[in-house]
Design an enzyme around this catalytic site. Structure first.
Site, PDB file in Angstrom:
ATOM      1  N   GLU A   1       7.494   5.089  88.125  1.00 47.51           N
ATOM      2  CA  GLU A   1       6.956   6.330  87.622  1.00 47.51           C
ATOM      3  C   GLU A   1       7.377   7.565  88.527  1.00 47.51           C
ATOM      4  O   GLU A   1       7.598   8.554  87.874  1.00 47.51           O
ATOM      5  CB  GLU A   1       5.537   6.363  87.573  1.00 47.51           C
ATOM      6  CG  GLU A   1       4.921   7.571  86.981  1.00 47.51           C
ATOM      7  CD  GLU A   1       3.172   7.604  86.602  1.00 47.51           C
ATOM      8  OE1 GLU A   1       2.630   6.398  86.704  1.00 47.51           O
ATOM      9  OE2 GLU A   1       2.551   8.571  86.740  1.00 47.51           O
TER      10      GLU A   1
ATOM     11  N   ASP B   1       1.305   4.449  88.104  1.00 46.99           N
ATOM     12  CA  ASP B   1       0.026   4.385  88.782  1.00 46.99           C
ATOM     13  C   ASP B   1      -0.830   3.710  87.853  1.00 46.99           C
ATOM     14  O   ASP B   1      -0.734   3.562  86.760  1.00 46.99           O
ATOM     15  CB  ASP B   1      -0.217   6.136  88.694  1.00 46.99           C
ATOM     16  CG  ASP B   1       0.277   6.916  89.675  1.00 46.99           C
ATOM     17  OD1 ASP B   1       0.794   6.234  90.502  1.00 46.99           O
ATOM     18  OD2 ASP B   1       0.291   8.204  89.822  1.00 46.99           O
TER      19      ASP B   1
ATOM     20  N   TYR C   1      22.227  30.427  71.184  1.00 41.47           N
ATOM     21  CA  TYR C   1      23.007  31.866  71.698  1.00 41.47           C
ATOM     22  C   TYR C   1      24.142  32.077  70.994  1.00 41.47           C
ATOM     23  O   TYR C   1      24.709  33.368  71.200  1.00 41.47           O
ATOM     24  CB  TYR C   1      22.967  31.633  73.194  1.00 41.47           C
ATOM     25  CG  TYR C   1      21.998  32.506  74.186  1.00 41.47           C
ATOM     26  CD1 TYR C   1      21.569  33.745  73.729  1.00 41.47           C
ATOM     27  CD2 TYR C   1      21.136  31.681  74.858  1.00 41.47           C
ATOM     28  CE1 TYR C   1      20.318  34.515  74.501  1.00 41.47           C
ATOM     29  CE2 TYR C   1      20.016  32.298  75.476  1.00 41.47           C
ATOM     30  CZ  TYR C   1      19.987  33.636  75.338  1.00 41.47           C
ATOM     31  OH  TYR C   1      18.577  34.293  75.803  1.00 41.47           O
TER      32      TYR C   1
END
EC number: 5.6.2.2
Lengths: 436, 436
Positions: free
Chosen positions: B265, B317, B179
């Site tokens: 996780e 997992d 910007y």
């Protein structure tokens, strides 16, 4: 920040934009000229102090009006307000439900649960409370009926699991709950839906049931609180800030000498404010949910607002999505409506970045973005929303956005220097009480 | 946790699963029987202490091997390792580049930047370092050439902006950078790409340039550090934890009496561990990036590993995505390869939940999920990855996952009680040193 440091900052900002091309120099020099409009901090602080005390007395009035509408005080009330309850209260509500079922079974009538409807036709917006609540329509969920036997079983199981969680004094997620009996629940949507039913049946918020959502919000600034007994001083949380706890009922001992709460849409602006320790110059509490607000952040904001009675000023992008985010904080989302009384913070002021700021602060054209068709559609829908219509100033700003078809991010202010936000834009906004 | 409290916990867990249907009772009673296998905590702690000291001496050996490969010590090295540099060093590197350009201009030759290629053909994986690095292929970016004039200008502008940021001693985001000169940069992809170029040209990490990513990680446990000078005691951060700071160079004074780092996780498991104050029973540092790891969390983990020389144990997992996440922590992602030396933590142990755990802990069939075709595809691709192939144990586990076509989440352990993870599963894993 010392005057010396501020001046050093100002000159560095000048240097940072010294290689600006002529096309942007007019806007940049105008932006710099606004710095000279700033009064001494002491004067801005005096303004903020009077604002904070006004907000505090106004909150007291609002509390009274809420008490007037307390449905438990009025047996003829035609709506349900789901409220925070402590563990003892939730446990005894579960016990009462289960005892009633047991008595019903012993008398040979089997058992049935009365479940308030969460359908949108059973929801109503109460303008004087500025909240969505549930009407009193209930459906029976008898065990001795093929159509409802399964759901009645699931309901009983969820009640028993919630009871076990409360008795252990722990908190779990919806996913944990699902995994305790995958065969019965089938998929998580079912246990989630029944959990919402149970919440309405007991008249308790989901957080009172100790089933919590994941957190993504952070907070820094003039705030001290205890998270699970640990005293957290948010002026000493560096740039990273303190993660907002997922379980609001473990938050206690909230203290603050802040004059306002600054609610920030985005992480990047939060980081700028935290790194510049904006809260030391203007005592405030700064928090962000990093985009779409999560339940934990909404609960935390409401808790701060209720306990500290401070005005809440919002710094969001100048686009329809920024307003959408405010609407979630202020009115809640439809699918959590029954919980809305505990999740919403109705009285939020729109500090910026507002559509009118773009010209007022002469944000360069190249830092503004054209609105997409989808933006315009969302903007038009927002014009029809009650929370917008109630505030004439908001309607005008939104109309201006739709007329100019321009949007801008908070970071567009970086075009005047990386610290323009904290050194000029926000101080000037506060000085001019430029919020609506 | 006191013995009394643990027993209370155990009986409550029993109560919580007392309404279990017969179908699950065998698995549940086996799960409970594992509790009796647990030795006293003191014995498990002794194991962990020897592990921690072994890890520390191994790290010293690894450091030596890294020093052997330091390309700055070896002028014939054929690859670029982008490294963390302090502000003074980065500033003087920018000054040297700009002075060289100025001299070149004054001598009438115009100026040109030499930009290392970030193409995948210029990247190589070094097995002995276990890292992706850049080869030395560079391209010239002369200003006096129609094809590169624009990019040379953008490069000069980014160098000047980074210089201004460093001189102010602040940190900004990529978006802020964009910007500051939207007209020149056009879109953010351009300023981002040139920022990466500049990073390679200067041989500095992006975080050394004080351009930071947003944070989403949190940490609790036996860790004390300073965030921007504020002393943070992560044993006193409640359940919410401390947000990991976006700017790693503001982190200092890292101290810990932990025996290992537990990398988690997901948010839900993190919350369970934090609420149960697992780190007080087994001294450790617990951190999570809440899914896909962000740059700030990866930098923070690496910093902890390098300074504290603790083993890192991962709880993810049991699915291909869990392994993917480990690969990002361990090997980095391709598009940040040039920065890989500073973002990666190669030596992570896979604690669980591993495919073999599903049978070992008799996770009920209904808590396991069938792998999708996409899961199987990702799993097969992982079998070809170097970081998997190097570890025979990992290959076996992954082959078992692909053979059984089953996956499971960490939360599947909730089927044995909400606190089974912290009270039985993890303590037993630690006791048996069951990681690979």
């Amino acid at each position: 920040m010392s005057e010396k440091k501020r001046r050093a900052g100002a000159s560095a900002a000048g240097a940072a934009s010294s290689s600006k091309k002529p096309r942007a120099s007019a806007a940049a020099s105008y932006a710099e000229s606004l710095r000279s409009k700033l009064r001494p901090d002491a004067s801005i602080l005096a303004t903020l102090r009077s604002l904070a005390s006004a907000s505090s007395s106004k909150s007291k009035a609002a509390e009274k009006s809420l008490a007037d509408h307390d449905p438990s005080a009025d047996p003829t009330a035609s709506y349900i307000v789901v409220a925070d309850q402590d563990t003892t209260s939730v446990t005894s509500r579960i016990n009462r439900l289960v005892l009633a079922a047991a008595r019903s079974i012993l008398s040979g009538r089997g058992f049935s649960f009365a479940v308030p409807s969460r359908a949108s036709s059973n929801q109503v917006y109460l303008p004087d409370l500025d909240r969505i609540v549930l009407l009193r329509r209930e459906s029976a969920r008898p065990f001795a009926n093929v159509a409802t036997a399964r759901k009645a079983t699931v309901t009983a199981r969820v009640l028993s699991l919630v009871h076990a969680v409360l008795r252990r004094g722990i908190h779990v997620t919806k996913r944990d709950l699902f995994y305790t009996d995958v065969k019965l629940f089938g998929d998580q949507a079912q246990s989630d839906a029944v959990l919402d039913d149970v919440s309405c049946m007991l008249g308790c918020t989901r957080s009172s049931l100790h089933v919590v959502a994941s957190e993504k919000g952070v907070v820094v600034g003039r705030l001290v609180f205890a998270d699970d007994g640990d005293r957290i001083d948010c002026t000493r949380m560096g740039v990273g800030g303190k993660a907002i706890p997922p379980n609001i009922d473990r938050v206690s001992g909230i203290e603050s000498d802040a004059l306002f709460i600054l609610l920030v849409e985005k992480d990047a602006a939060f980081m700028r404010l935290a790194e510049d320790r904006f809260y030391n110059r203007f005592p405030c509490i700064i928090l962000t949910a990093k985009g779409q607000p999560d339940v934990a952040t909404r609960l935390f904001l409401r808790r701060l607002k209720v306990e500290l009675k401070l005005p809440v000023l919002a710094l969001v992008d100048s686009d329809p999505y920024g307003l959408k985010i405010l609407s979630v904080y202020m009115c809640g989302s439809k699918n959590m409506s029954y919980d809305s009384a505990n999740l919403t913070t109705p009285d939020i002021k729109w500090l910026g970045v507002r559509p009118s700021d773009l010209d007022k602060y002469r944000v360069p054209q190249q830092c503004r973005l054209p609105m997409t068709d989808h933006d315009i559609k969302v903007g038009k829908e927002l014009l029809e929303e009650d929370f917008v219509k109630q505030n004439e100033g908001w309607v005008k700003e939104l109309e201006m956005m739709l007329r100019t078809k321009q949007k801008a991010e908070i970071q567009a202010l970086s075009s005047f220097g990386f610290q323009y936000l904290t050194e000029v834009y926000l101080p000037l906004k506060l000085q001019q009480q430029d919020w609506i």
